[in-house]
Design a protein around this motif. Structure first.
Motif, PDB file in Angstrom:
ATOM      1  N   THR A  57       5.667   1.445   5.578  1.00 54.56           N
ATOM      2  CA  THR A  57       4.834   2.632   5.729  1.00 54.56           C
ATOM      3  C   THR A  57       5.764   3.747   6.170  1.00 54.56           C
ATOM      4  O   THR A  57       6.984   3.541   6.256  1.00 54.56           O
ATOM      5  N   TYR A  58       5.215   4.929   6.391  1.00 57.77           N
ATOM      6  CA  TYR A  58       6.009   5.984   7.032  1.00 57.77           C
ATOM      7  C   TYR A  58       5.107   6.731   7.994  1.00 57.77           C
ATOM      8  O   TYR A  58       3.874   6.564   7.959  1.00 57.77           O
ATOM      9  N   ASP A  59       5.717   7.530   8.830  1.00 56.59           N
ATOM     10  CA  ASP A  59       4.994   8.164   9.930  1.00 56.59           C
ATOM     11  C   ASP A  59       3.792   8.965   9.416  1.00 56.59           C
ATOM     12  O   ASP A  59       3.933   9.786   8.523  1.00 56.59           O
ATOM     13  N   GLN A  60       2.634   8.680   9.969  1.00 56.17           N
ATOM     14  CA  GLN A  60       1.380   9.396   9.676  1.00 56.17           C
ATOM     15  C   GLN A  60       0.801   9.087   8.292  1.00 56.17           C
ATOM     16  O   GLN A  60      -0.090   9.807   7.829  1.00 56.17           O
ATOM     17  N   HIS A  61       1.292   8.056   7.612  1.00 57.12           N
ATOM     18  CA  HIS A  61       0.719   7.745   6.292  1.00 57.12           C
ATOM     19  C   HIS A  61      -0.665   7.138   6.476  1.00 57.12           C
ATOM     20  O   HIS A  61      -0.831   6.151   7.174  1.00 57.12           O
ATOM     21  N   GLN A  62      -1.668   7.736   5.796  1.00 57.82           N
ATOM     22  CA  GLN A  62      -3.060   7.373   6.085  1.00 57.82           C
ATOM     23  C   GLN A  62      -3.703   6.487   5.034  1.00 57.82           C
ATOM     24  O   GLN A  62      -4.902   6.219   5.102  1.00 57.82           O
ATOM     25  N   THR A  64      -2.910   3.583   1.386  1.00 55.94           N
ATOM     26  CA  THR A  64      -2.076   2.546   0.786  1.00 55.94           C
ATOM     27  C   THR A  64      -1.585   3.080  -0.549  1.00 55.94           C
ATOM     28  O   THR A  64      -2.378   3.604  -1.337  1.00 55.94           O
ATOM     29  N   ASP A  65      -0.269   2.963  -0.804  1.00 57.46           N
ATOM     30  CA  ASP A  65       0.295   3.443  -2.065  1.00 57.46           C
ATOM     31  C   ASP A  65       0.519   2.287  -3.027  1.00 57.46           C
ATOM     32  O   ASP A  65       1.350   1.409  -2.777  1.00 57.46           O
ATOM     33  N   PHE A  66      -0.241   2.311  -4.119  1.00 56.33           N
ATOM     34  CA  PHE A  66      -0.038   1.383  -5.237  1.00 56.33           C
ATOM     35  C   PHE A  66       0.846   2.135  -6.233  1.00 56.33           C
ATOM     36  O   PHE A  66       0.365   3.047  -6.921  1.00 56.33           O
ATOM     37  N   PRO A 157       4.667   8.364  -9.838  1.00 53.48           N
ATOM     38  CA  PRO A 157       3.270   8.097 -10.189  1.00 53.48           C
ATOM     39  C   PRO A 157       2.719   6.930  -9.370  1.00 53.48           C
ATOM     40  O   PRO A 157       3.310   5.848  -9.355  1.00 53.48           O
ATOM     41  N   HIS A 158       1.638   7.171  -8.667  1.00 49.54           N
ATOM     42  CA  HIS A 158       1.033   6.115  -7.845  1.00 49.54           C
ATOM     43  C   HIS A 158      -0.392   6.477  -7.485  1.00 49.54           C
ATOM     44  O   HIS A 158      -0.800   7.630  -7.587  1.00 49.54           O
ATOM     45  N   LEU A 159      -1.137   5.466  -7.067  1.00 52.45           N
ATOM     46  CA  LEU A 159      -2.473   5.675  -6.516  1.00 52.45           C
ATOM     47  C   LEU A 159      -2.368   5.607  -5.003  1.00 52.45           C
ATOM     48  O   LEU A 159      -1.909   4.601  -4.452  1.00 52.45           O
ATOM     49  N   HIS A 160      -2.777   6.687  -4.342  1.00 53.38           N
ATOM     50  CA  HIS A 160      -2.903   6.675  -2.873  1.00 53.38           C
ATOM     51  C   HIS A 160      -4.373   6.396  -2.587  1.00 53.38           C
ATOM     52  O   HIS A 160      -5.249   7.162  -2.977  1.00 53.38           O
ATOM     53  N   PHE A 161      -4.636   5.262  -1.952  1.00 50.90           N
ATOM     54  CA  PHE A 161      -6.004   4.782  -1.693  1.00 50.90           C
ATOM     55  C   PHE A 161      -6.245   4.871  -0.193  1.00 50.90           C
ATOM     56  O   PHE A 161      -5.510   4.294   0.599  1.00 50.90           O
TER      57      PHE A 161
END
Ligand SMILES: [Zn+2]
Length: 403
Positions: A57-62, A64-66, A157-161
């Motif tokens: 993860t990284y700081d403050q990531h809210q 999930t990155d697919f 390119p990714h889905l941030h869920f």
């Protein structure tokens, strides 16, 4: 004592939610998509951890990155699904979807859905004009709602869920960090937690690419002429860990070493690109035949790449390799060749009857991120062609103007 009390409340909240989500992206894990960043479970600024007490993860990531493989896969269309039935709360579309910039743009094109159990999900960075639902629509679990893109604040390119419960960000993977009570995953079938070294793709090209161009996975070449001035080998993969070492050996057809390059990682990288190259051989000095590059990680061989060197006059290049071509708006074209055009290349626009409408030299065009932006005069609806010629290579692309 205070920590224990907080933990107890988390148990109560979590126990009300059962496993009810499906995975919101099409395809197979570690083939079509990869879990790269989870929710940052450490609320303090400047530090981070994922639900396993690890660093994916990284700081403050809210969310999930697919993450999918590359822009070529994005162009082929990777479907995003509603994780659970519900009602579409908000949508936003129309944003540029080939972003490689991490600094601005927020969610880009996105959909948010309200569900039962006070749950709310967000599907961000979608492909432009790919949204299949509207505000107020009812959606079923698993319904196709849009395509993966790279709009907004995205480098790949990714889905941030993203998932909210009672208005608060939660981690759909639960919490398995030993200092806190275990919260369960919300997925019916939870994707595997992976942090293993692997290669996604690799290839040789005859120019020095930017990182953004590598993100396009340039069309590979396996044959070069003995007058090519650069031979570049790139790799795209997963999970270099802190302290890992790599070494790349370029070997001539007789097996002897031409050049080697090595280094040690002092940062972990879950999703990485690397490149090594040889350049500037004086004409006809590279031995003809089959060359190899041997790739070692922590002194064990993980990849052997090979390419051929042939005499210059036996390379017949006629097609100009193109990364992509698209109409950006009704009167603007984006043309992105594999390699930047030379100053005397010609770009010509033709009508369907073959009449030339306009022509440009590269220095007359806006050029950014290795894309040529071609602004057209106002044209009637119809099919047109862009022909690009550079030395002995050419490419013809068709496009449609609709009013
Ligand atoms: Zn994200």
């Amino acid at each position: 004592m205070k920590q224990f009390t907080t933990g107890f409340i988390i148990i109560l909240c979590a126990s009300r939610l059962s496993a009810q989500f499906i995975v919101p992206i099409d395809g197979k894990q570690n083939v079509d998509w990869f879990l790269v960043n989870y929710v940052d479970r450490d609320t303090s600024i400047g530090s981070f951890r994922d639900h396993r007490c690890e660093d994916l993860t990284y700081d403050q990531h809210q969310g999930t990155d697919f993450v999918i493989r590359d822009f070529r896969q994005m162009d082929s269309g990777v479907k995003v699904f509603a994780a659970k039935s519900g009602r579409v709360y908000y949508t936003h579309d129309g944003e540029f979807d080939r972003s490689t910039q991490p600094d601005s743009g927020g969610y880009g094109n996105f959909i948010s859905i309200g569900h039962s159990d006070s749950l709310y999900t967000i599907y961000a960075h979608l492909k432009k004009y790919s949204l299949k639902v509207h505000i107020g629509d009812s959606v079923e679990q698993g319904q196709f709602i849009g395509y993966v893109g790279s709009s907004g604040r995205a480098t790949d390119p990714h889905l941030h869920f993203e998932v909210y419960h009672n208005g608060v960000i939660i981690d759909p993977f639960g919490d398995h960090c030993p200092l806190l009570p275990v919260a369960p995953s919300l997925f019916k079938t939870t994707p595997a937690y992976e942090n293993e070294f692997a290669i996604i793709d690799e290839g040789f090209i005859n120019y020095l690419p930017s990182l953004n161009r590598l993100r396009e996975h340039p069309a590979p070449r396996t044959t070069f002429s003995n007058t090519d001035t650069t031979i570049f080998f790139w790799l795209h993969g997963l999970s270099f860990h802190y302290g890992d070492t790599v070494r790349y050996e370029w070997r001539k057809p007789d097996g002897s070493l031409w050049f080697q390059y090595g280094f040690r990682y002092d940062t972990a990288f879950r999703f990485w690109y690397m490149g090594t190259y040889i350049n500037g051989p004086a004409k006809n000095t590279m031995d003809l035949g089959s060359w190899h590059i041997n790739c070692y990680r922590n002194d064990s061989l993980f990849k052997i790449g090979s390419f051929g060197i042939v005499p210059n006059n036996s390379v017949a290049a006629t097609t100009l390799p193109v990364r992509y071509f698209s109409t950006y708006s009704n009167n603007e074209l984006l043309f992105a060749p594999e390699a930047d055009l030379s100053t005397d290349a010609a770009l010509e626009v033709f009508s369907i009857t073959g009449a030339m409408i306009t022509q440009f030299k590269p220095n007359q065009l806006y050029f950014s991120n290795h894309e040529y932006h071609i602004t057209l005069p106002s044209l009637p609806s119809g099919t047109y062609f862009l022909r690009v010629e550079d030395h002995n290579q050419s490419s013809t692309q068709s496009f449609v103007i609709t009013k």
